[in-house]
Design a protein around this motif. Structure first.
Motif: not given
Length: 412
Positions: A305, A307-310, A319, A312-313
């Motif tokens: 993961t 990135t931050n998006m990864a 967040e 979180m998802k």
């Protein structure tokens, strides 16, 4: 018998390839009782190569070369040795036939310059190449033994295992053996190990003891010389027992053991599983774990993961956590470890987040890393600071994460 290994090729001097042949040859020769005293690398230059070989003759009994046996004008090792030994070369028809058959098997025809590889100095014995075209040579001159080996590692190792090692052991049967054993230590610095073992090291005779650091661990190498295997093993057993009196609490493995292999054994013994969530290490910790055969029995999977998006998802990192504390934080590491454990249903979840370099990120310095281990009812997190290159940092980070998982598993 004193041995000098001479590796040839300008590409080695330019750093274009890693010289793995020297490591392989040195380990094997020392284990058979030969004293490898010198390593020399020389480019494809006749004058310099001759000077290197003359120097080797002056200080070694056996000179082993690697490389320079190919079909091009730059392959000059055989010609230089033949000139030094005052030996004319002739076309060896058996060798030429083998080279021709090698190409025909691949559906190709020999080039005219391949004939160069079948030229053999008078008095030399051919070491046939079963996986390539360049034959090796065994040539004795003026009380010295020249052994010429091909440069490609796969060809060199095949020739050594099938032909050279048996021949050397037969010729020098009274050499005795040199046997080494390496203890792997973690959680301690080199200076403290040196202090603890100072009296033992100062009193060493046979076996000898050497310390060196490598990627976050300390290696203690014990080396014994004896007439045979049994006597060498007995010497090493006694020396290891003495060394362990001082550093047993830090020893995690012996010889080819790795932290990942030890973690695997502990997981299997306890019937536990593990999963990884990696950011700055890019999946390297998981890769090291899967280097161990049978790791599918305990590694359920891993998630990179980056990135931050990864985060979180895939891992359910909040967040708010990322905004308040950033990706490189204790809080994020803990949520990642819990998240991957829940995602994959493992007994242990291990997370890594940090800045491997080379520039600061999100206001966090290079080398700042958080590693967390999540168990059923508790999460542990450690802060680390690494100070090497990006590539080396990643390896040390991965090793540290695996080591932390091992420690927490043992504490349970």
């Amino acid at each position: 018998m004193k041995v000098e290994i001479v590796t040839t090729g300008t590409e080695l001097l330019l750093g274009e390839i890693i010289n793995t042949n020297v490591q392989y040859l040195s380990r094997k020769l020392n284990s058979m009782g030969f004293d490898v005293l010198y390593h020399t690398t020389v480019g494809d230059n006749p004058e310099r190569m001759r000077a290197v070989l003359e120097q080797a003759m002056a200080r070694a009994d056996i000179i082993i070369t690697s490389g320079g046996l190919g079909p091009t004008r730059g392959d000059i090792t055989k010609e230089t040795v033949a000139e030094l030994c005052q030996a004319e070369c002739y076309l060896d028809l058996d060798t030429w036939g083998r080279i021709d058959a090698y190409f025909r098997k691949k559906g190709r025809l020999c080039s005219a310059n391949n004939e160069k590889q079948a030229l053999v100095p008078v008095g030399a014995e051919v070491l046939q190449n079963e996986v390539g075209t360049a034959p090796g040579l065994w040539l004795e001159y003026a009380g010295k033994l020249f052994i010429l080996l091909p440069g490609p590692p796969s060809e060199l190792m095949d020739m050594c295992e099938k032909q050279l090692w048996p021949r050397l052991l037969e010729r020098f049967a009274d050499q005795g053996i040199i046997l080494s054993r390496t203890l792997h230590l973690r959680g301690v610095g080199e200076s403290l190990v040196a202090e603890k073992l100072d009296a033992v090291i100062m009193a060493q005779t046979n076996p000898t003891i050497a310390l060196y650091a490598r990627y976050g661990e300390i290696l203690v190498r014990l080396t014994a010389k004896a007439a045979n295997q049994d006597k060498a093993v007995a010497l090493l057993d006694a020396c290891e027992a003495e060394v362990r009196q001082y550093v047993a609490e830090y020893v995690y493995g012996v010889d080819d053991d790795s932290v990942a292999a030890c973690l695997g054994r502990e997981l299997l013994a306890r019937g536990k599983t593990i999963a990884f969530a990696e950011s700055c290490s890019g999946g390297l910790a998981s890769s090291l774990v899967t280097d161990v055969p049978g790791s599918s029995a305990y590694l359920l999977g891993s998630v990179v993961t980056y990135t931050n998006m990864a985060k979180m998802k895939l891992l359910n990192v909040q967040e708010e956590t990322l905004n308040r504390f950033s990706a490189v934080s204790r809080e994020t590491a803990c949520e990642m470890a819990v998240g991957v454990r829940r995602l994959l249903g493992s007994d242990m979840g291990v997370s890594i987040t940090g800045n491997a370099g080379p520039e600061p990120s999100e206001g966090k310095p290079v080398g700042l890393v958080y590693i967390a281990v999540a168990l059923e009812d508790v999460v542990y997190c450690q802060e680390h600071h690494f100070s090497s290159t990006r590539t080396e940092n990643k390896l040390r980070i991965a090793q540290t994460a695996i080591g932390m998982a091992l420690d927490k598993l043992k504490e349970e």
